[in-house]
Design an enzyme around this catalytic site. Structure first.
Site, PDB file in Angstrom:
ATOM      1  CE1 TYR A 136      -2.934   2.993   0.660  1.00 50.98           C
ATOM      2  CE2 TYR A 136      -3.417   1.815   2.918  1.00 50.98           C
ATOM      3  CZ  TYR A 136      -4.338   3.500   1.569  1.00 50.98           C
ATOM      4  OH  TYR A 136      -5.288   4.207   1.549  1.00 50.98           O
ATOM      5  CE  LYS A 164      -5.251   1.710  -1.362  1.00 51.73           C
ATOM      6  NZ  LYS A 164      -6.536   1.442  -0.039  1.00 51.73           N
ATOM      7  CB  VAL A 206      -8.423  -0.694  -3.619  1.00 55.70           C
ATOM      8  CG1 VAL A 206      -8.705  -0.854  -2.026  1.00 55.70           C
ATOM      9  CG2 VAL A 206      -7.022  -1.870  -4.064  1.00 55.70           C
TER      10      VAL A 206
END
Length: 308
Positions: A136, A164, A206
């Site tokens: 992330y 992400k 996401v």
């Protein structure tokens, strides 16, 4: 179940009862709505999941309950956002025991780690498990950027498979693709840049507002992948005022209020968060209400043949 790291993966909220316990009944309602809309995975315990307030026992319950609900239809991903490497290693081991199929990982929190500390942290965790990992990368909110050079070092770990992308720099999708080709999957982590990111080659999204509007979110993804960009843009333009509720320090309260308005959630948050009130609550309800009035019809997006 193998994680493909593509499509729409909701970062689902954690549902609470008025007595501050898990509301598993409403949690099931929301997960089933996501599955019915055609999402491609479920992510637990992210920012929207109020992870920092959850106990280890609550995380266990949420993973096991989700695995039961999805029944193998889509992978279940758990976010790892611990304060120490030791705690992260324990959390990863437990996640696998409980049935999680993959991990989303934040850098160490609370202080700004150096590039070396961040890389060593991620590699240490990756080497401890065979679960696939999505890094992330959100320097705006968490103050640590995973640069391409840092990511290159992590490629020694085969199970670090995806990023992400939440830098807010749309060009980073292309930079990652140019540097790593298909070795690294890219999922947009910012609702207001999702369509643009997918047009630039991102593999998925996401998503946040998907928690309240799952069908519209999946429809946009499927339309883009089917090459029906004009139709995707039309839905996205309707969606944008709602999507902007995701880029706010009160994103949890905003999205839970939207879930409540669409009947697949409640607005109950866990302290120290508090529900919206006053002028801000009225403003957010106005955006939600106007969007519900003008909610677009959707094409039969589940019937589309996706490209590779």
């Amino acid at each position: 179940m193998k994680v493909q790291w593509q499509g729409v993966m909701p970062a689902v909220t954690t549902k609470f009862s008025p007595d501050d316990t898990l509301d598993l009944k409403m949690f099931r309602v929301n997960i089933e709505a996501q599955l019915n809309a055609g999402v491609h995975g479920i992510i637990l315990g992210g920012t929207l999941g109020e992870a920092s307030t959850l106990t280890d026992e609550e995380k266990r319950i949420l993973i096991q309950e989700t695995v039961k609900i999805v029944a193998g239809k889509v992978p279940v991903i758990i976010n790892i956002a611990e304060q120490s490497t030791h705690d992260a290693l324990v959390a990863v081991q437990r996640a696998k025991e409980y049935g999680a199929n993959g991990l989303m990982m934040l850098p160490p929190m609370r202080y700004k780690a150096t590039d070396r500390e961040t890389v060593v942290y991620f590699k240490t965790i990756a080497k401890s498990t065979d679960l696939p990992i999505m890094i992330y990368n959100n320097p705006i909110d968490y103050k640590i950027e995973v640069t391409l050079d840092m990511l290159q070092e992590m490629m020694a770990c085969d199970n670090i498979e995806a990023v992400k992308e939440s830098t807010r720099d749309i060009s980073n999708v292309t930079r990652i693709r140019n540097r790593f080709g298909n070795r690294v999957k890219v999922l947009c982590g910012v609702d207001t840049l999702a369509l643009e990111s997918m047009l630039m080659g991102a593999d998925g999204w996401v998503a946040g507002l998907v928690c309240a509007f799952p069908a519209e979110t999946v429809a946009i993804y499927e339309l883009v992948k089917a090459g029906r960009t004009k139709e995707a843009i039309a839905i996205y333009r309707w969606f944008l005022p709602l999507l902007e509720l995701d880029i706010s320090p009160q994103l949890v309260q905003n999205i839970k209020l939207a879930e409540s308005s669409t009947g697949i959630g409640t607005e109950i948050v866990r302290a120290p968060r508090l529900p919206l009130e006053g002028t801000e609550r009225k403003r957010v309800l106005g955006i939600i209400g106007e969007s519900l009035k003008t909610r677009p019809g959707l094409p039969p997006y589940k019937d589309f043949t996706q490209g590779t």
